[in-house]
Design a protein around this motif. Structure first.
Motif, PDB file in Angstrom:
ATOM      1  N   ARG A 196       0.825  -1.214   0.000  1.00  0.00           N
ATOM      2  CA  ARG A 196       0.000   0.000   0.000  1.00  0.00           C
ATOM      3  C   ARG A 196       0.854   1.256   0.000  1.00  0.00           C
ATOM      4  NH1 ARG A 196      -4.099  -1.620   4.796  1.00  0.00           N
ATOM      5  NH2 ARG A 196      -4.780  -3.625   3.943  1.00  0.00           N
ATOM      6  N   PHE A 197       2.119   1.112   0.331  1.00  0.00           N
ATOM      7  CA  PHE A 197       3.022   2.258   0.288  1.00  0.00           C
ATOM      8  C   PHE A 197       3.487   2.484  -1.149  1.00  0.00           C
ATOM      9  CE2 PHE A 197       3.726   1.007   4.783  1.00  0.00           C
ATOM     10  CZ  PHE A 197       3.519   2.248   5.390  1.00  0.00           C
ATOM     11  N   PRO A 198       3.722   3.750  -1.507  1.00  0.00           N
ATOM     12  CA  PRO A 198       4.232   4.015  -2.854  1.00  0.00           C
ATOM     13  C   PRO A 198       5.567   3.308  -3.086  1.00  0.00           C
ATOM     14  CG  PRO A 198       3.714   6.063  -1.676  1.00  0.00           C
ATOM     15  CD  PRO A 198       3.543   4.952  -0.699  1.00  0.00           C
ATOM     16  N   LYS A 199       5.839   2.931  -4.314  1.00  0.00           N
ATOM     17  CA  LYS A 199       7.096   2.302  -4.764  1.00  0.00           C
ATOM     18  C   LYS A 199       7.237   0.839  -4.339  1.00  0.00           C
ATOM     19  CE  LYS A 199       9.693   6.655  -4.276  1.00  0.00           C
ATOM     20  NZ  LYS A 199       9.812   7.255  -5.612  1.00  0.00           N
ATOM     21  N   ILE A 200       6.275   0.304  -3.551  1.00  0.00           N
ATOM     22  CA  ILE A 200       6.393  -1.093  -3.125  1.00  0.00           C
ATOM     23  C   ILE A 200       5.304  -1.932  -3.792  1.00  0.00           C
ATOM     24  CG2 ILE A 200       6.252  -2.687  -1.156  1.00  0.00           C
ATOM     25  CD1 ILE A 200       7.548  -0.598   0.573  1.00  0.00           C
ATOM     26  N   SER A 201       5.697  -3.090  -4.319  1.00  0.00           N
ATOM     27  CA  SER A 201       4.704  -4.033  -4.830  1.00  0.00           C
ATOM     28  C   SER A 201       5.003  -5.406  -4.255  1.00  0.00           C
ATOM     29  CB  SER A 201       4.718  -4.060  -6.362  1.00  0.00           C
ATOM     30  OG  SER A 201       6.007  -4.413  -6.802  1.00  0.00           O
ATOM     31  N   ILE A 232       6.964 -15.309  -0.858  1.00  0.00           N
ATOM     32  CA  ILE A 232       6.646 -13.878  -0.906  1.00  0.00           C
ATOM     33  C   ILE A 232       7.695 -13.143  -1.735  1.00  0.00           C
ATOM     34  CG2 ILE A 232       6.333 -11.798   0.501  1.00  0.00           C
ATOM     35  CD1 ILE A 232       5.648 -13.761   2.868  1.00  0.00           C
ATOM     36  N   VAL A 233       7.223 -12.348  -2.678  1.00  0.00           N
ATOM     37  CA  VAL A 233       8.128 -11.552  -3.522  1.00  0.00           C
ATOM     38  C   VAL A 233       7.769 -10.078  -3.363  1.00  0.00           C
ATOM     39  CG1 VAL A 233       9.010 -11.186  -5.866  1.00  0.00           C
ATOM     40  CG2 VAL A 233       8.176 -13.449  -5.195  1.00  0.00           C
ATOM     41  N   LEU A 234       8.690  -9.309  -2.796  1.00  0.00           N
ATOM     42  CA  LEU A 234       8.474  -7.873  -2.587  1.00  0.00           C
ATOM     43  C   LEU A 234       9.416  -7.083  -3.496  1.00  0.00           C
ATOM     44  CD1 LEU A 234       8.320  -7.823   1.296  1.00  0.00           C
ATOM     45  CD2 LEU A 234       6.650  -6.627  -0.134  1.00  0.00           C
ATOM     46  N   HIS A 235       8.912  -5.985  -4.030  1.00  0.00           N
ATOM     47  CA  HIS A 235       9.782  -5.095  -4.807  1.00  0.00           C
ATOM     48  C   HIS A 235       9.705  -3.692  -4.231  1.00  0.00           C
ATOM     49  CE1 HIS A 235      10.789  -7.472  -8.474  1.00  0.00           C
ATOM     50  NE2 HIS A 235       9.773  -8.186  -8.038  1.00  0.00           N
ATOM     51  N   TYR A 236      10.850  -3.083  -4.025  1.00  0.00           N
ATOM     52  CA  TYR A 236      10.905  -1.635  -3.771  1.00  0.00           C
ATOM     53  C   TYR A 236      11.591  -1.016  -4.980  1.00  0.00           C
ATOM     54  CZ  TYR A 236      12.340   2.922  -2.222  1.00  0.00           C
ATOM     55  OH  TYR A 236      12.533   4.276  -2.173  1.00  0.00           O
ATOM     56  N   ASN A 237      10.858  -0.200  -5.722  1.00  0.00           N
ATOM     57  CA  ASN A 237      11.411   0.417  -6.935  1.00  0.00           C
ATOM     58  C   ASN A 237      11.582   1.909  -6.715  1.00  0.00           C
ATOM     59  OD1 ASN A 237      11.548  -1.943  -8.563  1.00  0.00           O
ATOM     60  ND2 ASN A 237       9.313  -1.855  -8.760  1.00  0.00           N
ATOM     61  N   GLY A 238      12.770   2.291  -6.258  1.00  0.00           N
ATOM     62  CA  GLY A 238      13.032   3.710  -6.011  1.00  0.00           C
ATOM     63  C   GLY A 238      13.933   4.317  -7.074  1.00  0.00           C
ATOM     64  N   ALA A 239      14.483   3.466  -7.949  1.00  0.00           N
ATOM     65  CA  ALA A 239      15.402   3.952  -8.988  1.00  0.00           C
ATOM     66  C   ALA A 239      14.960   3.400 -10.345  1.00  0.00           C
ATOM     67  CB  ALA A 239      16.827   3.496  -8.675  1.00  0.00           C
ATOM     68  N   LEU A 282      10.793  -7.842   5.932  1.00  0.00           N
ATOM     69  CA  LEU A 282       9.592  -6.995   5.995  1.00  0.00           C
ATOM     70  C   LEU A 282       9.946  -5.647   6.634  1.00  0.00           C
ATOM     71  CD1 LEU A 282       6.838  -9.525   7.219  1.00  0.00           C
ATOM     72  CD2 LEU A 282       7.341  -8.805   4.879  1.00  0.00           C
ATOM     73  N   GLY A 283      10.754  -5.700   7.688  1.00  0.00           N
ATOM     74  CA  GLY A 283      11.144  -4.472   8.401  1.00  0.00           C
ATOM     75  C   GLY A 283      11.929  -3.513   7.521  1.00  0.00           C
ATOM     76  N   VAL A 284      12.830  -4.052   6.714  1.00  0.00           N
ATOM     77  CA  VAL A 284      13.608  -3.185   5.819  1.00  0.00           C
ATOM     78  C   VAL A 284      12.667  -2.486   4.825  1.00  0.00           C
ATOM     79  CG1 VAL A 284      15.311  -3.145   3.954  1.00  0.00           C
ATOM     80  CG2 VAL A 284      15.777  -4.452   6.024  1.00  0.00           C
ATOM     81  N   PHE A 285      11.704  -3.230   4.293  1.00  0.00           N
ATOM     82  CA  PHE A 285      10.758  -2.611   3.351  1.00  0.00           C
ATOM     83  C   PHE A 285       9.924  -1.535   4.036  1.00  0.00           C
ATOM     84  CE2 PHE A 285      10.838  -4.435  -0.905  1.00  0.00           C
ATOM     85  CZ  PHE A 285      11.844  -5.360  -0.728  1.00  0.00           C
TER      86      PHE A 285
END
Ligand code: BES
Ligand code: MN
Ligand code: ZN
Length: 512
Positions: A196-201, A232-239, A282-285
């Motif tokens: 639900r946070f921006p940049k995270i899927s 579980i597959v998490l993506h943080y796309n900041g770049a 999870l905490g890092v994300f």
């Protein structure tokens, strides 16, 4: 709990109404002419206070300040580490139902280098787990002011501290939950709330998809449990998409009975913490969601239970991993490496700049390093150096252990490409050697957090480690500049550090 930086000297702090005022008295403390400074000076001269970190002198309604309680506390050399010790001691002494507003004065010392440590120490000392209590009594402390004459210069450190706390507290929450309140399915749902946070899927795969991927090793661990596995597959796309990601892989055994090679009953409850690696991912994300750095991170969590059952994997069974390599399961209690190896193979598709797995992997690591430093292994010297440095800077330290090829010899099997265990000697290292067989194509490191992820005994509970180390490492990537805060923000207010973030945007689909 809100943290704010205030440009106030000790004389100004003394005029503020609050439930407690903590004065950090380092060796470099220079008394001013104000009454509180004079009090500190007298206490030092009389020998009632010295700057030894954590040494306390408590006062109730002293004439020199408006605060209800004043604590003078030795802060040693004023370093982050000694300041953390000082704040931990002071907050432990004063916390309780009456502590709602707390002031911490750096008493003239430059605040920058210790602000993150202070924020973390306050959070740590006041953290309470409540989720499965019938009458939850949560944290009372609501407002914390960090006061120094040069407070404005420490804004970035405050933001980093607040984000670290949000991440650490999410990790603690999920790690502390008992296994029946933190099943693989629930862990998957927790990961989805991060999207639900921006940049995270986030995408959560179930048994069918995992079978299609050919993760025979991971599936063999889950097959003795009624709870379905999750990947579980998490993506943080900041770049930009072209920037190679850091991949974090967290061991997510939501309960480890040992399987058919069952563990002894004593302290088996603590094996609910066998998903602390997953919780740290999870905490890092959660922290990345706060800081929004210009970098890319992928989080992978193989989550399942390790249970004995009619359908459970048996000692001697041979399984085929996603990499194609076959594994003889000589001890079903060495299950962590069996779930991680398939996740490591899956990670290849992201062409990572570095892959780091985090796991409560071996009792042998607890014997080797105790609860102070996490075990660290790396196939790449510069990655090892970066992780070591991140641990020191975040006060979440690790120690590198060797990976000589000779350590891998015990993993030979007569019936498969390898066995999942070697002899008793060097158990943390042979476990790492097993994982290394699945990471030849990537710069890889492994953190064995079996000794550092939780505490036993009266203070039983998760520590949230190594969220601080990992976050520091990720933020120190060349590309990872933190998005500047809006110009008007003089004070940075912590968002509530809870497990489920407030909805900010519609949930996004995973972009492959
Ligand atoms: N989750 C445990 C490791 C562990 C044990 C962490 C105790 C913290 C405290 C892991 O799955 C395990 O059982 N490892 C075995 C490996 C052995 C069978 C080679 C161990 O360390 O005993
Ligand atoms: Mn085990
Ligand atoms: Zn385990």
């Amino acid at each position: 709990m809100n943290f704010e930086l205030k440009s106030l000297d000790l004389a100004a702090c003394a005029k503020e109404k609050c439930d407690a005022l903590v004065v950090l008295v380092s060796e470099a403390f220079q008394p001013g002419k104000d009454a509180l400074s004079q009090l500190v000076e007298q206490a030092r001269k009389s020998g009632d206070l010295d700057s030894k970190p954590g040494k306390l002198l408590q006062m109730y309604r002293p004439a020199a300040a408006v605060a209800t309680r004043v604590l003078l506390v030795g802060a040693g050399d004023g370093s982050a580490r000694q300041t953390r010790q000082a704040v931990a001691a002071a907050v432990a002494a004063v916390k309780g139902p009456a502590l709602r507003k707390l002031l911490i004065s750096f008493a003239g010392a430059p605040a920058q280098k210790a602000v993150r440590a202070v924020v973390q120490a306050v959070a740590d000392a006041t953290y309470v787990y409540t989720t499965t209590k019938s009458k939850p009594e949560g944290r009372v402390l609501a407002q914390v002011w960090l006061c120094a004459p040069d407070a404005a210069a420490a804004q970035a450190e405050l933001a980093l501290g607040v984000a670290t706390v949000a991440g650490v507290e999410m990790a603690k929450e999920w790690a502390n939950r008992p296994a029946n309140h933190a099943t693989p399915t629930l862990l998957g749902n927790a990961a989805k709330t991060l999207a639900r946070f921006p940049k995270i899927s986030c995408e959560v795969l179930g048994p069918k998809e995992v079978a299609q991927l050919g993760m025979g090793s991971f599936m063999s661990v889950a097959q003795g449990s009624k709870e379905p596995l999750r990947f579980i597959v998490l993506h943080y796309n900041g770049a930009a998409k072209t920037v190679a990601p850091t991949v974090l892989v967290g061991k997510g055994i939501t309960f480890d009975t040992g399987g058919i090679s069952i563990k002894p009953s004593a302290e088996m409850d603590e094996m609910k913490f066998d998903m602390c690696g997953a919780a740290s991912v999870l905490g890092v994300f959660r922290a990345l969601a706060e800081l929004k750095p210009a970098t890319n991170v992928v989080g992978l969590i193989p989550a399942c239970e390790n249970m004995p059952d009619g359908g459970a994997v048996k000692p001697g069974d041979v399984v085929t991993s996603m990499s194609g390599q076959t594994i003889e399961n000589l001890n079903t209690d060495a299950e962590g490496r069996l779930v991680l190896c398939d996740a490591l193979t899956y990670a290849e598709r992201f062409k990572p700049r570095a892959i780091i797995d985090i796991a409560t992997l071996t009792g042998a690591c607890v014997v080797a390093l105790g609860g102070v430093r996490s075990g660290m292994f790396a196939s790449d010297d510069s990655l090892a150096a970066a992780l070591q440095a991140a641990g020191e800077s975040a006060l979440d330290p690790c120690w590198r252990l060797p990976l000589d090829d000779e350590y891998g010899e015990g993993l030979k099997s007569n019936f498969a490409d390898m066995a999942n265990v070697a002899g008793r000697a060097g158990g943390a290292i042979t476990a790492a050697k097993f994982l290394q067989k699945f990471t030849a194509k990537m710069p890889w490191a492994h953190l064995d957090i079996a000794g550092t992820a939780w505490k036993s005994g009266a203070a039983k509970g998760a520590t949230g480690r190594p969220v601080g180390l990992l976050l520091d490492y990720v933020l120190n990537q060349p590309s990872a500049q933190i998005a500047p805060a809006p110009a008007a923000t003089k004070k940075i207010v912590a968002r509530k550090a809870v497990a489920a973030p407030a909805p900010a945007a519609p949930r996004k689909r995973l972009a492959k």
